[in-house]
Design an enzyme around this catalytic site. Structure first.
Site, PDB file in Angstrom:
ATOM      1  N   SER A 240      -2.683   7.366 -92.544  1.00  0.00           N
ATOM      2  CA  SER A 240      -2.630   8.503 -91.620  1.00  0.00           C
ATOM      3  C   SER A 240      -1.296   8.493 -90.896  1.00  0.00           C
ATOM      4  O   SER A 240      -0.811   7.431 -90.473  1.00  0.00           O
ATOM      5  CB  SER A 240      -3.774   8.376 -90.607  1.00  0.00           C
ATOM      6  OG  SER A 240      -3.542   9.231 -89.510  1.00  0.00           O
TER       7      SER A 240
ATOM      8  N   TYR B 262      -0.777  15.844 -90.731  1.00  0.00           N
ATOM      9  CA  TYR B 262      -1.253  17.092 -90.132  1.00  0.00           C
ATOM     10  C   TYR B 262      -0.029  17.966 -89.974  1.00  0.00           C
ATOM     11  O   TYR B 262       1.100  17.470 -89.977  1.00  0.00           O
ATOM     12  CB  TYR B 262      -1.848  16.836 -88.739  1.00  0.00           C
ATOM     13  CG  TYR B 262      -3.153  16.095 -88.740  1.00  0.00           C
ATOM     14  CD1 TYR B 262      -4.299  16.668 -89.267  1.00  0.00           C
ATOM     15  CD2 TYR B 262      -3.252  14.825 -88.183  1.00  0.00           C
ATOM     16  CE1 TYR B 262      -5.512  15.998 -89.248  1.00  0.00           C
ATOM     17  CE2 TYR B 262      -4.461  14.139 -88.160  1.00  0.00           C
ATOM     18  CZ  TYR B 262      -5.581  14.732 -88.696  1.00  0.00           C
ATOM     19  OH  TYR B 262      -6.777  14.071 -88.676  1.00  0.00           O
TER      20      TYR B 262
ATOM     21  N   THR C 261      -3.781  17.460 -94.419  1.00  0.00           N
ATOM     22  CA  THR C 261      -5.119  17.722 -93.869  1.00  0.00           C
ATOM     23  C   THR C 261      -5.106  19.075 -93.164  1.00  0.00           C
ATOM     24  O   THR C 261      -4.284  19.308 -92.271  1.00  0.00           O
ATOM     25  CB  THR C 261      -5.527  16.596 -92.901  1.00  0.00           C
ATOM     26  OG1 THR C 261      -5.528  15.374 -93.633  1.00  0.00           O
ATOM     27  CG2 THR C 261      -6.913  16.836 -92.316  1.00  0.00           C
TER      28      THR C 261
ATOM     29  N   LYS D 132      -6.439  18.316 -98.102  1.00  0.00           N
ATOM     30  CA  LYS D 132      -7.684  17.659 -97.663  1.00  0.00           C
ATOM     31  C   LYS D 132      -8.378  18.480 -96.581  1.00  0.00           C
ATOM     32  O   LYS D 132      -7.734  18.905 -95.617  1.00  0.00           O
ATOM     33  CB  LYS D 132      -7.346  16.271 -97.110  1.00  0.00           C
ATOM     34  CG  LYS D 132      -8.499  15.540 -96.417  1.00  0.00           C
ATOM     35  CD  LYS D 132      -8.082  14.132 -96.045  1.00  0.00           C
ATOM     36  CE  LYS D 132      -9.157  13.356 -95.314  1.00  0.00           C
ATOM     37  NZ  LYS D 132      -9.295  13.721 -93.910  1.00  0.00           N
TER      38      LYS D 132
ATOM     39  N   HIS E  12     -14.117  16.203 -92.937  1.00  0.00           N
ATOM     40  CA  HIS E  12     -13.529  15.272 -91.968  1.00  0.00           C
ATOM     41  C   HIS E  12     -14.602  14.305 -91.438  1.00  0.00           C
ATOM     42  O   HIS E  12     -14.585  13.896 -90.287  1.00  0.00           O
ATOM     43  CB  HIS E  12     -12.902  16.064 -90.812  1.00  0.00           C
ATOM     44  CG  HIS E  12     -11.639  15.454 -90.269  1.00  0.00           C
ATOM     45  ND1 HIS E  12     -10.391  15.911 -90.565  1.00  0.00           N
ATOM     46  CD2 HIS E  12     -11.451  14.427 -89.421  1.00  0.00           C
ATOM     47  CE1 HIS E  12      -9.478  15.196 -89.924  1.00  0.00           C
ATOM     48  NE2 HIS E  12     -10.094  14.277 -89.225  1.00  0.00           N
TER      49      HIS E  12
HETATM   50  C1  LIG Z   1     -11.790   6.870 -86.849  1.00  0.00           C
HETATM   51  C2  LIG Z   1     -11.387   7.972 -87.775  1.00  0.00           C
HETATM   52  C3  LIG Z   1     -10.095   8.487 -87.726  1.00  0.00           C
HETATM   53  C4  LIG Z   1      -9.714   9.493 -88.605  1.00  0.00           C
HETATM   54  N1  LIG Z   1      -8.413   9.925 -88.598  1.00  0.00           N
HETATM   55  C5  LIG Z   1      -8.001  10.815 -89.538  1.00  0.00           C
HETATM   56  C6  LIG Z   1      -6.630  11.168 -89.643  1.00  0.00           C
HETATM   57  O1  LIG Z   1      -5.776  10.696 -88.896  1.00  0.00           O
HETATM   58  N2  LIG Z   1      -6.292  12.070 -90.601  1.00  0.00           N
HETATM   59  C7  LIG Z   1      -7.208  12.626 -91.465  1.00  0.00           C
HETATM   60  O2  LIG Z   1      -6.860  13.423 -92.325  1.00  0.00           O
HETATM   61  N3  LIG Z   1      -8.506  12.280 -91.388  1.00  0.00           N
HETATM   62  C8  LIG Z   1      -8.920  11.385 -90.461  1.00  0.00           C
HETATM   63  N4  LIG Z   1     -10.231  10.996 -90.432  1.00  0.00           N
HETATM   64  C9  LIG Z   1     -11.172  11.552 -91.436  1.00  0.00           C
HETATM   65  C10 LIG Z   1     -11.184  10.684 -92.691  1.00  0.00           C
HETATM   66  O3  LIG Z   1      -9.974  10.768 -93.390  1.00  0.00           O
HETATM   67  C11 LIG Z   1     -12.284  11.116 -93.652  1.00  0.00           C
HETATM   68  O4  LIG Z   1     -12.183  12.490 -93.915  1.00  0.00           O
HETATM   69  C12 LIG Z   1     -13.686  10.799 -93.122  1.00  0.00           C
HETATM   70  O5  LIG Z   1     -13.712   9.598 -92.406  1.00  0.00           O
HETATM   71  C13 LIG Z   1     -14.637  10.731 -94.290  1.00  0.00           C
HETATM   72  O6  LIG Z   1     -15.934  10.542 -93.873  1.00  0.00           O
HETATM   73  P1  LIG Z   1     -16.636   9.103 -93.793  1.00  0.00           P
HETATM   74  O7  LIG Z   1     -16.145   8.478 -92.536  1.00  0.00           O
HETATM   75  O8  LIG Z   1     -18.082   9.467 -93.745  1.00  0.00           O
HETATM   76  O9  LIG Z   1     -16.224   8.320 -95.024  1.00  0.00           O
HETATM   77  C14 LIG Z   1     -10.644  10.019 -89.540  1.00  0.00           C
HETATM   78  C15 LIG Z   1     -11.938   9.496 -89.587  1.00  0.00           C
HETATM   79  C16 LIG Z   1     -12.315   8.486 -88.720  1.00  0.00           C
HETATM   80  C17 LIG Z   1     -13.714   7.932 -88.817  1.00  0.00           C
END
Ligand SMILES: Cc1cc2nc3c(=O)[nH]c(=O)nc-3n(C[C@H](O)[C@H](O)[C@H](O)COP(=O)(O)O)c2cc1C
Length: 416
Positions: A136, A159, A185, A280, A304
Site C-alpha cells: 500500500s 490511491y 484502488t 481494484k 475493500h
Molecule cells: C487494515 C486494513 C488496511 C487497508 N488498507 C488498504 C490500502 O491502503 N489500500 C487498499 O487498496 N486497500 C486497503 N485495504 C483493503 C484490502 O486491500 C482488501 O481489499 C481487503 O482487506 C480484503 O478483504 P479481507 O480483509 O476480508 O481479506 C485495507 C484493509 C485493511 C483490513
C-alpha cells in the site's frame, strides 16, 4: 530394554519439553492457532482494542463485511472422487508472473500499528509462501525500506491523491524499487463511515487519550514494542501535511484523496506508469469493461473488505458477472472475505485467477509478528491444498464452475 510404554513416554515428554521451550519464542502462540478465526481472536487479545477495530472493522452496520464471509459459506463444493491427488500443484501465473500459490497479499495501510514489523513482516510471509505482496502507498514503511528489508515480488497500490506531483513521485519510486505492477484502488473517492474508528477517535497520527492509554496498559507486550518503534504515520507521505488538523481518519482521507478522479485519470496514469495496471475495487461488469478499455490488464473484484460502501454486494457474488464481461480480455482477481483455503477454491471456480488476502495476514502479524503472518499464509495454503485434494482437483487449471453446487449468492438474492 525399556518397555514400549516407557519409550513412548520418554518420546512424548521430550516432545512436550521442546514445545514448552519453543513456547517462549515470538509467534509461538500464533503457531498453535489452527485457523484464521483463531488468529483473529489471538490478535484481539494481543493488540489494543482501537487498533484491532481499525483492522477488523467495516463501514456503518458492517452488512457488507458480514456478507463477504456469508456468501462464501453459502457456496458448496462438489467433490469428484477417485482422481489421483497424490500431488497437488497450486502454482499459476498472475499478470505473467509465476506464483507458487494463487493467494497474494492485499495492500493494507498503516500495518505497523498491528506490529512494528508492519508491511515488512507481511511481505516476508507472502514471499515465503512463494507469492506476490501488494504494498500500500499508505504503508508504515517507505517503498525503499520494504524493498530492502523484504526483497521479493511486489506490486504497488495507489490511491488517486489530490497532489498529482506526489503520485508521479510515488510511481517513480515504486518503479525504481522493482514493483512489477500498479494496483489503482478506485473505491475510496471519499472515506466511508467506519463507526468503530469514529467511536475510538482513530486518526493519523493516532490521538492519545486516557482511553487509549488504558487500552495500551492492558496490552503491555504491544505497548513495549510500540514505544520502541512507533509506526504511526504514512511513511511515504512524510513530506505531506499528514495529521495537520485532521481529527479523524475520514477527514484525513477526504483531504488527501481526489474525489473528482475519473476514467480520464487512468489515461494519465497509463502515461506515467508503463507497466501493467490492475484496477481494484470494481463490483460492476460495466465498470470492469470500462477499466479494460482504459488499459487495465487486471480487475480486482473487491469491496475493500466491507470497509467502504456498506450495502455493496459481496465480492464473490459480483465475481461471475465480471468474469463473464471481461474474463477473456483481462485477468480477474478477487479479495474481500477470504478466511479459508476453500474460499480461494470457490473464487477460482467462479473464474478468479487468484485471491488477495487482507485481514487474514494482518491478524497473523498482530497475533505473532512475522511468524504469525507466516502462520496465516500456511493455514490458507494448507487448507487450499487439502480442499483441492478432497475435491479431486490436482491442479489450479482443473478448477472450474462445475466444482460448485447450489445457487450462486447473487442469484439467490436477486431471484423474484
Ligand atoms: C487494515 C486494513 C488496511 C487497508 N488498507 C488498504 C490500502 O491502503 N489500500 C487498499 O487498496 N486497500 C486497503 N485495504 C483493503 C484490502 O486491500 C482488501 O481489499 C481487503 O482487506 C480484503 O478483504 P479481507 O480483509 O476480508 O481479506 C485495507 C484493509 C485493511 C483490513
Amino acid at each position: 530394554m525399556p518397555s514400549a510404554f516407557a519409550r513412548l513416554l520418554s518420546e512424548q515428554l521430550s516432545d512436550e519439553l521442546g514445545r514448552l521451550r519453543r513456547g517462549r519464542r515470538p509467534g509461538a502462540a500464533a503457531e498453535k492457532c489452527v485457523n484464521i478465526a483463531e488468529l483473529r481472536e489471538l490478535a484481539r487479545r494481543t493488540i489494543p482494542a482501537s487498533v484491532f477495530d481499525y483492522i477488523d472493522g467495516g463501514a456503518n452496520d458492517e452488512r457488507t463485511l458480514r456478507r463477504n464471509t456469508l456468501d462464501f459459506s453459502d457456496l458448496e463444493i462438489s467433490p469428484r472422487v477417485l482422481v489421483d491427488v497424490s500431488s497437488i500443484d497450486l502454482s499459476t501465473t498472475v499478470l505473467g508472473q509465476p506464483v507458487a500459490v494463487p493467494i497474494l497479499g492485499a495492500p493494507t495501510g498503516l500495518t505497523g500499528l498491528a506490529h512494528p514489523l508492519g508491511e515488512v513482516g507481511v511481505a516476508r510471509a507472502v514471499h515465503a509462501a512463494g507469492s506476490i505482496y501488494t504494498l500500500s502507498a499508505s504503508s508504515s514503511y517507505t517503498i525503499e525500506e520494504v524493498a530492502e528489508r523484504a526483497p521479493g515480488p511486489t506490486w504497488f497500490q495507489l490511491y488517486m491523491w489530490r497532489d498529482r506531483g506526489f503520485v508521479r513521485e510515488l510511481l517513480e519510486r515504486a518503479r525504481a524499487a522493482g514493483h512489477r505492477a500498479l494496483v489503482l484502488t478506485v473505491d475510496v473517492p471519499v472515506s466511508a463511515g467506519r463507526e468503530r474508528d469514529i467511536r475510538n477517535g482513530f486518526g493519523i497520527p493516532p490521538r492519545v487519550s486516557v482511553r487509549t492509554i488504558r487500552q495500551g496498559l492492558a496490552r503491555p507486550g504491544w505497548s513495549v514494542r510500540f514505544l520502541r518503534d512507533p509506526r504511526i504515520e504514512i511513511a511515504n507521505a512524510s513530506g505531506l501535511p499528514q495529521g495537520e488538523g485532521a481529527r479523524s481518519m475520514v477527514e484525513f482521507v477526504n483531504r488527501q484523496f481526489d474525489a473528482s478522479a475519473s476514467w480520464n485519470d487512468i489515461a494519465w496514469l497509463r502515461e506515467v506508469w508503463d507497466g501493467p495496471v490492475a484496477i481494484k475495487g470494481i463490483l460492476r461488469p460495466d465498470d470492469a469493461e470500462q477499466g479494460v478499455r482504459a488499459g487495465a490488464s487486471a480487475i480486482v473484484v473487491s469491496n475493500h473488505g466491507g470497509r467502504q460502501l456498506d450495502g455493496a454486494p459481496s465480492a464473490i457474488a459480483a465475481l461471475p458477472g465480471i468474469v463473464a464481461a471481461v474474463g477473456g480480455d483481462a485477468e480477474v482477481l478477487l479479495d474481500s472475505g477470504v478466511r479459508r483455503g476453500s474460499d480461494v477454491l470457490k473464487a477460482l471456480a467462479l473464474g478468479a485467477r487468484a485471491c488477495l488476502v487482507g485481514r487474514a495476514a494482518v491478524f497473523g502479524l498482530a497475533a505473532g509478528g512475522q511468524p504469525g503472518a507466516e502462520r496465516a499464509m500456511k493455514l490458507l495454503v494448507d487448507e487450499l491444498r487439502t480442499a483441492m485434494a478432497l475435491a479431486g482437483l490436482p491442479r489450479v487449471a482443473d478448477v472450474d464452475a462445475s466444482c460448485l453446487v447450489g445457487r450462486m449468492p447473487a442469484e439467490e438474492r436477486t431471484a423474484p
